[in-house]
Write a protein that holds these residues in place. Structure first.
Motif, PDB file in Angstrom:
ATOM      1  N   SER A  97       1.592   0.286   5.767  1.00 32.05           N
ATOM      2  CA  SER A  97       0.334  -0.514   6.161  1.00 32.05           C
ATOM      3  C   SER A  97      -1.042   0.012   5.502  1.00 32.05           C
ATOM      4  CB  SER A  97      -0.029  -0.710   7.799  1.00 32.05           C
ATOM      5  OG  SER A  97      -1.086  -1.240   8.071  1.00 32.05           O
ATOM      6  N   LEU A  98      -1.031   1.328   5.645  1.00 29.92           N
ATOM      7  CA  LEU A  98      -2.141   1.808   5.128  1.00 29.92           C
ATOM      8  C   LEU A  98      -2.448   1.435   3.300  1.00 29.92           C
ATOM      9  CD1 LEU A  98      -4.560   4.121   5.013  1.00 29.92           C
ATOM     10  CD2 LEU A  98      -3.001   5.806   4.400  1.00 29.92           C
ATOM     11  N   VAL A  99      -1.326   1.644   2.719  1.00 31.21           N
ATOM     12  CA  VAL A  99      -1.134   1.335   1.466  1.00 31.21           C
ATOM     13  C   VAL A  99      -1.543  -0.097   1.178  1.00 31.21           C
ATOM     14  CG1 VAL A  99       0.192   1.500  -0.690  1.00 31.21           C
ATOM     15  CG2 VAL A  99       0.106   3.263   0.788  1.00 31.21           C
ATOM     16  N   ASN A 100      -0.644  -0.846   2.051  1.00 30.66           N
ATOM     17  CA  ASN A 100      -0.839  -2.400   1.593  1.00 30.66           C
ATOM     18  C   ASN A 100      -2.221  -2.784   2.159  1.00 30.66           C
ATOM     19  OD1 ASN A 100       1.671  -2.429   0.680  1.00 30.66           O
ATOM     20  ND2 ASN A 100       2.409  -3.069   2.523  1.00 30.66           N
ATOM     21  N   ASP A 101      -2.646  -2.529   3.244  1.00 28.09           N
ATOM     22  CA  ASP A 101      -3.939  -3.079   3.772  1.00 28.09           C
ATOM     23  C   ASP A 101      -5.158  -2.345   3.546  1.00 28.09           C
ATOM     24  OD1 ASP A 101      -1.768  -4.759   4.948  1.00 28.09           O
ATOM     25  OD2 ASP A 101      -1.683  -3.977   6.849  1.00 28.09           O
ATOM     26  N   VAL A 102      -5.272  -1.052   3.266  1.00 29.04           N
ATOM     27  CA  VAL A 102      -6.581  -0.624   3.059  1.00 29.04           C
ATOM     28  C   VAL A 102      -6.520  -0.140   1.625  1.00 29.04           C
ATOM     29  CG1 VAL A 102      -7.669   1.507   3.639  1.00 29.04           C
ATOM     30  CG2 VAL A 102      -6.300   0.108   5.446  1.00 29.04           C
ATOM     31  N   ILE A 103      -5.650   0.533   1.014  1.00 30.45           N
ATOM     32  CA  ILE A 103      -5.803   1.091  -0.405  1.00 30.45           C
ATOM     33  C   ILE A 103      -5.797   0.145  -1.484  1.00 30.45           C
ATOM     34  CG2 ILE A 103      -4.939   2.794  -1.821  1.00 30.45           C
ATOM     35  CD1 ILE A 103      -4.289   4.554   0.574  1.00 30.45           C
ATOM     36  N   ALA A 118      16.118 -20.239  -8.665  1.00 25.82           N
ATOM     37  CA  ALA A 118      14.944 -19.049  -8.528  1.00 25.82           C
ATOM     38  C   ALA A 118      14.900 -18.709  -9.857  1.00 25.82           C
ATOM     39  CB  ALA A 118      15.027 -18.241  -7.499  1.00 25.82           C
ATOM     40  N   ALA A 119      13.373 -18.164 -10.152  1.00 26.77           N
ATOM     41  CA  ALA A 119      13.182 -17.504 -11.180  1.00 26.77           C
ATOM     42  C   ALA A 119      13.817 -16.084 -11.344  1.00 26.77           C
ATOM     43  CB  ALA A 119      11.689 -17.376 -11.246  1.00 26.77           C
ATOM     44  N   VAL A 120      14.188 -15.415 -12.453  1.00 26.23           N
ATOM     45  CA  VAL A 120      14.559 -14.024 -12.608  1.00 26.23           C
ATOM     46  C   VAL A 120      13.441 -13.264 -13.261  1.00 26.23           C
ATOM     47  CG1 VAL A 120      16.154 -12.713 -13.675  1.00 26.23           C
ATOM     48  CG2 VAL A 120      16.984 -14.992 -13.047  1.00 26.23           C
ATOM     49  N   ALA A 121      13.069 -12.253 -12.387  1.00 23.54           N
ATOM     50  CA  ALA A 121      11.830 -11.596 -12.727  1.00 23.54           C
ATOM     51  C   ALA A 121      12.010 -10.056 -12.324  1.00 23.54           C
ATOM     52  CB  ALA A 121      10.638 -12.133 -11.987  1.00 23.54           C
ATOM     53  N   ILE A 122      11.163  -9.255 -13.160  1.00 20.92           N
ATOM     54  CA  ILE A 122      11.238  -7.766 -12.913  1.00 20.92           C
ATOM     55  C   ILE A 122       9.942  -7.574 -12.049  1.00 20.92           C
ATOM     56  CG2 ILE A 122      11.199  -5.275 -13.806  1.00 20.92           C
ATOM     57  CD1 ILE A 122      12.574  -6.420 -16.015  1.00 20.92           C
ATOM     58  N   LYS A 123      10.114  -7.337 -10.851  1.00 20.45           N
ATOM     59  CA  LYS A 123       8.702  -7.002 -10.015  1.00 20.45           C
ATOM     60  C   LYS A 123       8.297  -5.728  -9.881  1.00 20.45           C
ATOM     61  CE  LYS A 123      10.199 -11.076  -7.228  1.00 20.45           C
ATOM     62  NZ  LYS A 123      10.526 -11.472  -6.059  1.00 20.45           N
ATOM     63  N   TYR A 124       7.597  -5.254 -11.063  1.00 16.65           N
ATOM     64  CA  TYR A 124       7.029  -3.834 -11.126  1.00 16.65           C
ATOM     65  C   TYR A 124       6.003  -3.684 -10.166  1.00 16.65           C
ATOM     66  CZ  TYR A 124       3.355  -5.746 -14.392  1.00 16.65           C
ATOM     67  OH  TYR A 124       2.309  -6.267 -14.996  1.00 16.65           O
ATOM     68  N   GLN A 129       3.654  -0.198  -5.638  1.00 18.70           N
ATOM     69  CA  GLN A 129       3.238   0.007  -4.328  1.00 18.70           C
ATOM     70  C   GLN A 129       4.294   0.839  -3.799  1.00 18.70           C
ATOM     71  OE1 GLN A 129       2.039  -3.807  -3.310  1.00 18.70           O
ATOM     72  NE2 GLN A 129       0.871  -3.049  -1.375  1.00 18.70           N
ATOM     73  N   THR A 130       5.562   0.395  -3.827  1.00 17.63           N
ATOM     74  CA  THR A 130       6.542   1.529  -3.108  1.00 17.63           C
ATOM     75  C   THR A 130       6.143   3.070  -3.730  1.00 17.63           C
ATOM     76  OG1 THR A 130       8.202  -0.135  -2.975  1.00 17.63           O
ATOM     77  CG2 THR A 130       8.791   2.022  -2.925  1.00 17.63           C
ATOM     78  N   VAL A 131       5.855   3.138  -5.179  1.00 19.26           N
ATOM     79  CA  VAL A 131       5.665   4.633  -5.599  1.00 19.26           C
ATOM     80  C   VAL A 131       4.348   4.942  -4.927  1.00 19.26           C
ATOM     81  CG1 VAL A 131       5.105   5.941  -7.529  1.00 19.26           C
ATOM     82  CG2 VAL A 131       6.890   4.209  -7.650  1.00 19.26           C
ATOM     83  N   ILE A 132       3.502   4.261  -4.610  1.00 16.96           N
ATOM     84  CA  ILE A 132       2.258   4.717  -4.122  1.00 16.96           C
ATOM     85  C   ILE A 132       2.601   5.209  -2.622  1.00 16.96           C
ATOM     86  CG2 ILE A 132      -0.302   4.090  -3.425  1.00 16.96           C
ATOM     87  CD1 ILE A 132      -0.392   2.563  -6.057  1.00 16.96           C
ATOM     88  N   ASP A 133       3.186   4.361  -1.728  1.00 13.31           N
ATOM     89  CA  ASP A 133       3.687   4.896  -0.517  1.00 13.31           C
ATOM     90  C   ASP A 133       4.297   6.126  -0.456  1.00 13.31           C
ATOM     91  OD1 ASP A 133       2.924   2.286   0.315  1.00 13.31           O
ATOM     92  OD2 ASP A 133       4.682   1.621   0.956  1.00 13.31           O
ATOM     93  N   PHE A 134       5.284   6.339  -1.470  1.00 14.31           N
ATOM     94  CA  PHE A 134       6.107   7.591  -1.460  1.00 14.31           C
ATOM     95  C   PHE A 134       5.077   8.939  -1.579  1.00 14.31           C
ATOM     96  CE2 PHE A 134       7.916  10.998  -4.156  1.00 14.31           C
ATOM     97  CZ  PHE A 134       8.741  11.518  -3.038  1.00 14.31           C
TER      98      PHE A 134
END
Length: 138
Positions: free
Chosen positions: A35-41, A74-80, A85-90
């Protein structure tokens, strides 16, 4: 010893209970950091980069389409962006854990640095000291 008693003994050991508590608290802590990463940072960073929402960043390999049967594909995509965002969480979680362990280690060093008073002499030592002092006095 029966299977049930053996399992009960294992499950009620301090280490297993401590581990369970750590996993539960870790899960809750992970939600807080997400939540901190997604909503604040990330919103200010996205705004600074021109209003980019990191979750929307992707490379589309195949556009969405409709099959001849009328079924939507559905579209085929690489969602980098989601990956970033997950790397920043980690990184944030790892930094907070590092700081917590560093604080715990410094507190432990302070505890170890405290001088412990020597133990009181035993009754035998006190008696021998008195005998020595009496012999010296003669």
């Amino acid at each position: 010893m029966g299977f049930i008693q053996e399992f009960k003994k294992f499950a009620l050991k301090g280490n297993v209970v401590d581990l369970a508590v750590a996993v539960i608290i870790g899960g809750a802590f992970g939600k807080i950091v997400s939540s901190l990463v997604n909503d604040v940072i990330m919103p200010p960073i996205g705004l600074a980069l021109g209003g980019v929402n990191f979750k929307d960043l992707m490379v589309v390999l195949k556009e969405p389409s409709v099959s001849p049967d009328g079924v939507g594909l559905a579209a085929v995509a690489i969602k980098y962006g989601n990956f970033l965002q997950t790397v920043i969480d980690f990184v944030i979680i790892a930094f907070v854990i590092f700081m917590a362990i560093k604080a715990m280690n410094s507190m432990q060093k302070k505890e170890e640095a405290k001088p412990t008073p020597p133990p009181a002499p035993s009754k035998e030592e006190v008696l021998l000291t008195e005998i020595r002092d009496i012999l010296k006095a003669k």
